[in-house]
Scaffold this motif. Structure first.
Motif, PDB file in Angstrom:
ATOM      1  N   LYS A   5       1.019  -1.337   0.183  1.00  8.30           N
ATOM      2  CA  LYS A   5       0.054  -0.063  -0.044  1.00  8.30           C
ATOM      3  C   LYS A   5       1.003   1.171  -0.039  1.00  8.30           C
ATOM      4  O   LYS A   5       0.570   2.209  -0.638  1.00  8.30           O
ATOM      5  N   SER A   6       2.002   1.427   0.830  1.00  7.36           N
ATOM      6  CA  SER A   6       2.862   2.248   0.893  1.00  7.36           C
ATOM      7  C   SER A   6       3.576   2.771  -0.667  1.00  7.36           C
ATOM      8  O   SER A   6       3.776   3.798  -0.871  1.00  7.36           O
ATOM      9  N   ALA A   7       3.713   1.662  -1.147  1.00 10.23           N
ATOM     10  CA  ALA A   7       4.667   1.663  -2.644  1.00 10.23           C
ATOM     11  C   ALA A   7       3.592   2.203  -3.584  1.00 10.23           C
ATOM     12  O   ALA A   7       3.901   3.303  -4.314  1.00 10.23           O
ATOM     13  N   LYS A   8       2.307   1.816  -3.516  1.00  6.10           N
ATOM     14  CA  LYS A   8       1.481   2.388  -4.257  1.00  6.10           C
ATOM     15  C   LYS A   8       1.081   3.903  -4.145  1.00  6.10           C
ATOM     16  O   LYS A   8       0.932   4.758  -5.010  1.00  6.10           O
ATOM     17  N   LYS A   9       1.093   4.222  -2.881  1.00  7.10           N
ATOM     18  CA  LYS A   9       0.950   5.631  -2.424  1.00  7.10           C
ATOM     19  C   LYS A   9       2.162   6.502  -2.916  1.00  7.10           C
ATOM     20  O   LYS A   9       2.062   7.551  -3.340  1.00  7.10           O
ATOM     21  N   ARG A  10       3.488   6.082  -2.763  1.00  2.00           N
ATOM     22  CA  ARG A  10       4.780   6.735  -3.223  1.00  2.00           C
ATOM     23  C   ARG A  10       4.382   7.016  -4.646  1.00  2.00           C
ATOM     24  O   ARG A  10       4.850   8.079  -5.119  1.00  2.00           O
ATOM     25  N   ILE A  11       3.944   6.107  -5.507  1.00  2.00           N
ATOM     26  CA  ILE A  11       3.695   6.287  -6.889  1.00  2.00           C
ATOM     27  C   ILE A  11       2.909   7.446  -7.198  1.00  2.00           C
ATOM     28  O   ILE A  11       3.175   8.119  -7.881  1.00  2.00           O
ATOM     29  N   ALA A  14       4.598  10.748  -6.216  1.00  2.00           N
ATOM     30  CA  ALA A  14       5.845  10.861  -7.363  1.00  2.00           C
ATOM     31  C   ALA A  14       5.052  11.549  -8.621  1.00  2.00           C
ATOM     32  O   ALA A  14       5.518  12.611  -9.088  1.00  2.00           O
ATOM     33  N   GLN A  15       3.964  10.936  -9.086  1.00  2.00           N
ATOM     34  CA  GLN A  15       3.264  11.434 -10.116  1.00  2.00           C
ATOM     35  C   GLN A  15       2.629  13.083  -9.863  1.00  2.00           C
ATOM     36  O   GLN A  15       3.115  13.677 -10.789  1.00  2.00           O
ATOM     37  N   ARG A  16       2.035  13.113  -8.702  1.00  2.00           N
ATOM     38  CA  ARG A  16       1.565  14.511  -8.427  1.00  2.00           C
ATOM     39  C   ARG A  16       2.808  15.377  -8.323  1.00  2.00           C
ATOM     40  O   ARG A  16       2.748  16.747  -8.994  1.00  2.00           O
ATOM     41  N   ASN A  17       3.819  15.225  -7.803  1.00  2.00           N
ATOM     42  CA  ASN A  17       5.026  16.123  -7.570  1.00  2.00           C
ATOM     43  C   ASN A  17       5.589  16.291  -8.996  1.00  2.00           C
ATOM     44  O   ASN A  17       6.121  17.404  -9.451  1.00  2.00           O
ATOM     45  N   ASN A  18       5.741  15.098  -9.687  1.00  2.00           N
ATOM     46  CA  ASN A  18       6.280  15.517 -11.193  1.00  2.00           C
ATOM     47  C   ASN A  18       5.300  16.472 -12.092  1.00  2.00           C
ATOM     48  O   ASN A  18       5.809  17.361 -12.555  1.00  2.00           O
TER      49      ASN A  18
END
Length: 93
Positions: A5-11, A14-18
């Motif tokens: 779940k945490s890895a999905k959240k990090r993705i 990362a997309q939002r920050n990009n």
């Protein structure tokens, strides 16, 4: 593919920050090109209206750079370097 779940959240983060980083960087580049173009017009005409237009564009670039620096899009020294370079171009004109 992410399993936890945490890895999905990090993705997602990362997309939002990009998207955010791309917005600030592309906006600064676009306004810088507009600034240089109007600065050339001002150098030729030496009109006070053109000077005001250039100053307004410069202020908006400063604002975007500062906001980007605040959100860690730009390092503080990079932001300072960009602003100093633009200010020097205006000073020479």
């Amino acid at each position: 593919m992410a399993n936890t779940k945490s890895a999905k959240k990090r993705i997602l983060i990362a997309q939002r920050n990009n998207l955010q980083n791309r917005f600030y960087k592309s906006s600064v580049k676009t306004l810088t090109k507009k600034f240089v173009k109007n600065l050339e017009i001002y150098k030729i005409s030496k009109n006070s209206d053109n000077r005001k237009k250039v100053q307004i564009i410069l202020n908006s670039i400063y604002s975007l750079i500062d906001k980007g620096s605040k959100k860690n899009v730009y390092h503080k020294n990079t932001a300072a370097r960009k602003k100093a370079k633009l200010a020097a171009q205006l000073k020479v004109a």
